[in-house]
Design an enzyme around this catalytic site. Structure first.
Site, mmCIF file in Angstrom:
data_model
loop_
_atom_site.group_PDB
_atom_site.id
_atom_site.type_symbol
_atom_site.label_atom_id
_atom_site.label_comp_id
_atom_site.label_asym_id
_atom_site.label_seq_id
_atom_site.Cartn_x
_atom_site.Cartn_y
_atom_site.Cartn_z
ATOM 1 N N HIS A 51 0.843 -1.193 0.000
ATOM 2 C CA HIS A 51 0.000 0.000 0.000
ATOM 3 C C HIS A 51 0.880 1.245 0.000
ATOM 4 O O HIS A 51 2.057 1.187 0.357
ATOM 5 C CB HIS A 51 -0.927 -0.002 1.213
ATOM 6 C CG HIS A 51 -2.107 -0.901 1.049
ATOM 7 N ND1 HIS A 51 -3.287 -0.740 1.744
ATOM 8 C CD2 HIS A 51 -2.302 -1.994 0.262
ATOM 9 C CE1 HIS A 51 -4.159 -1.683 1.387
ATOM 10 N NE2 HIS A 51 -3.577 -2.457 0.508
ATOM 11 N N CYS A 92 -7.689 4.016 1.804
ATOM 12 C CA CYS A 92 -7.255 3.229 2.966
ATOM 13 C C CYS A 92 -8.161 3.558 4.143
ATOM 14 O O CYS A 92 -8.145 4.682 4.639
ATOM 15 C CB CYS A 92 -5.802 3.533 3.322
ATOM 16 S SG CYS A 92 -5.192 2.524 4.683
#
Length: 306
Positions: free
Chosen positions: A207, A238
């Protein structure tokens, strides 16, 4: 040139993270356009109960559609053995089950502690073997957890070994919370590969929550990792860091890899055009990435051909 596989996870990891449901026809256009751009593997959805994730209710239809695209490896996520059965029935080429390295996260996420998840992995693995489907286990929260904080690397190694014993053909290290840094990526990749074999750990799911995504990719490349998950436009964001980008941006990853002279087989110009499909289907949804705004470097094609 080194062959690097960019695995597109936006239709699953991206879409399940937003509230809106993308229309089935738009998903099909997205998948077909990415495959036409040279993307060889797409995680088209997940076999979770539609009540929990209505965004994924059409996954079986997407599998059937994607299987008709020549040369595309069609992947789906399964949360348990029941999901594995549905995936096998749909005809996926490969399936992946998430296994959280943080037991607190595992219990909250799938209501199973580590021993229960090992049993679930074994059951799902048996189903995959019966149908000749590639079976992978994603070691989620491997680099840290928003509930527990640091996750002991020795614990990750031990659970990786347990997952392989339970039937995992392949493992991926997943930076679920965007906690990883390059030194940690190198260290944990080495430790897990030493324990289970380099051929078992080939994938990183990274990520970009704190801006370290591409730096972590380079660290993975230096350790011999050859597959990286990414999401078009970093779709999904996120949930642990509101306002921050989440998934690694496919467009930025492909630009970097191609410019480095690595072989992805993906046409960046065609890939950038795919973004319009997502923008039209999800107007106003935040999309991330520097490459769509800045464009490639003037000498990009020379670099990519080197």
């Amino acid at each position: 040139m080194t062959d690097i596989l960019v695995s597109e996870v936006g239709p699953r990891d991206g879409l399940q993270s937003i509230d809106r449901v993308m229309p089935l026809e738009a998903k099909k256009r997205w998948i077909a356009a990415e495959a036409a751009a040279g993307v060889k593997e797409i995680e088209v959805g997940s076999f979770v109960p539609p009540k929990l994730l209505p965004q994924m209710a059409d996954t079986a239809e997407l599998v059937a559609f994607a299987r008709g695209i020549e040369g595309l490896n069609v992947v789906a996520l399964v949360p348990n053995a029941k999901g594995a059965s549905r995936a096998a029935e749909a005809g996926v080429h490969a399936m992946s089950i998430p296994f959280s390295m943080s037991e607190t996260h595992s219990i909250k996420n799938v209501r199973k502690d580590h021993p229960a998840m090992i049993a679930e992995i074994a059951a799902a693995s048996a189903i995959a073997r019966e149908h000749d489907i590639h079976f992978a286990v994603g070691l989620s929260t491997a680099f840290g957890c928003t509930m527990e904080g640091a996750v002991a690397e020795d614990q990750v190694v031990r659970l990786a070994e347990k997952a392989v014993e339970a039937g995992a053909e392949e493992l991926s290290l997943s930076d679920t919370t965007g906690y990883a840094d390059p030194a940690q990526v190198r260290r944990l990749t080495r430790k897990v590969r030493a324990a289970v074999g380099a051929d078992r750990l080939t994938t990183l799911h990274l990520h970009n929550t704190r801006g370290l995504g591409l730096a972590n990719v380079v660290a993975g490349l230096e350790e011999g990792i050859t597959t990286f998950d990414a999401s078009l436009g970093g779709l999904g964001g996120c949930p642990f860091a509101p306002g921050a980008s989440g998934n690694l941006v496919t467009e930025d990853l492909v630009l970097m890899l191609n410019a480095m002279g690595l072989k992805t087989g993906i046409d960046l110009e065609k890939l950038l055009e795919v973004r319009r499909i997502v923008e039209e289907a999800l107007p106003g949804e935040p999309l991330y990435g520097f490459t769509p705004d800045a464009g490639p470097m003037l000498d990009y094609k020379q670099r990519a051909a080197a």
